[in-house]
Design an enzyme around this catalytic site. Sequence first.
Site, short mmCIF file in Angstrom:
data_model
loop_
_atom_site.label_atom_id
_atom_site.label_comp_id
_atom_site.label_asym_id
_atom_site.label_seq_id
_atom_site.Cartn_x
_atom_site.Cartn_y
_atom_site.Cartn_z
N ASN A 20 -13.53 53.70 40.29
CA ASN A 20 -14.20 54.99 40.43
C ASN A 20 -14.17 55.84 39.17
OD1 ASN A 20 -14.84 54.46 43.12
ND2 ASN A 20 -12.90 55.29 43.86
N LYS A 37 -14.64 56.88 35.05
CA LYS A 37 -15.65 56.72 34.01
C LYS A 37 -15.24 55.63 33.02
CE LYS A 37 -17.37 60.08 31.72
NZ LYS A 37 -18.71 59.45 31.69
N THR A 52 -19.32 51.18 31.84
CA THR A 52 -20.40 50.76 30.94
C THR A 52 -20.01 50.97 29.49
OG1 THR A 52 -22.11 51.22 32.59
CG2 THR A 52 -22.80 51.20 30.29
N THR A 53 -19.32 52.06 29.21
CA THR A 53 -18.92 52.36 27.83
C THR A 53 -18.04 51.25 27.27
OG1 THR A 53 -19.00 54.73 28.31
CG2 THR A 53 -17.78 54.05 26.35
N ARG A 67 -19.31 44.66 19.33
CA ARG A 67 -18.53 43.62 18.64
C ARG A 67 -19.34 42.35 18.48
NH1 ARG A 67 -13.81 44.86 22.47
NH2 ARG A 67 -12.67 46.51 21.41
N PHE A 105 -30.79 56.42 40.30
CA PHE A 105 -29.76 56.23 41.31
C PHE A 105 -30.38 56.14 42.70
CE2 PHE A 105 -27.68 58.38 37.75
CZ PHE A 105 -26.68 57.47 37.49
N TRP A 124 -29.91 57.50 45.50
CA TRP A 124 -30.25 58.72 46.23
C TRP A 124 -31.50 59.40 45.66
CZ3 TRP A 124 -25.72 58.39 43.27
CH2 TRP A 124 -25.72 59.12 42.09
N GLU A 175 -24.23 47.94 36.12
CA GLU A 175 -24.35 48.49 37.47
C GLU A 175 -24.75 47.45 38.52
OE1 GLU A 175 -23.15 51.25 38.03
OE2 GLU A 175 -23.41 52.58 36.32
#
Length: 225
Positions: free
Chosen positions: A63, A65, A68-69, A77, A119, A121, A156
């Site tokens: 959950n 952050k 993806t980062t 790399r 997203f 929603w 995702e």
Amino acid sequence: MKNDTPQELNQDQEIGRLIDEVMSSSLTDEQYRKKMQRRKEVQDQRIAQAVPEKGLIIVNTGNGKGKTTAALGMVLRSLGHGYKVAIVQFIKGSWEPSEKRVFSYWEDQIEFHAMGEGFTWETQDRDRDLDKASAAWEKSLEYIRNPDFHLVLLDEINIALKMSYLEVEDVLAGLAQKPANKHVILTGRGAPAALIERADLVTEMTLVKHPFRDQGVKAQPGIEY
């Protein structure tokens, strides 16, 4: 899933013990040196026994952050080593990703497909979300099977699995088709247990504090997108 051998467990235990001991302020300089020397010997032995190369299935979930980062750090790399990389985004897509503009500098090495419509929603259309996820998975399979691409990031995709837009059995079957030296990263919260079981490297990002949840701060350029 790989099980640790007794030797590996013993090495882990010894490393843990050595770390605890060197943190003690009561050690003399000579005692500290000897323990760190032993720590290096154990680590060198583990490296010498390690497999030199293997294509990995990598899962970034949880959950917090950074999923993806962290994956994009591996992308950078790989690009730095001259490898070809493919990115398929399953949910994002309504924004023009800033990452896509940055990666355009490596346009001869990278292919980037934002195939979602935002997203779940926001779309409010399950059938369309299903179609988009299916199309993104078919595109992903092209890159998974293609030996020219060293790294494939499925951004995702775990959300698509969690929402039942894709079947985990189909994804596992697709991953089984990758060349032996190819790395595949799958990001998103809620990674299914079967995918975690199959993966070689799993990292769970833990949410401690979040500026939107705790302070009502909106997503900001350079941080969230």
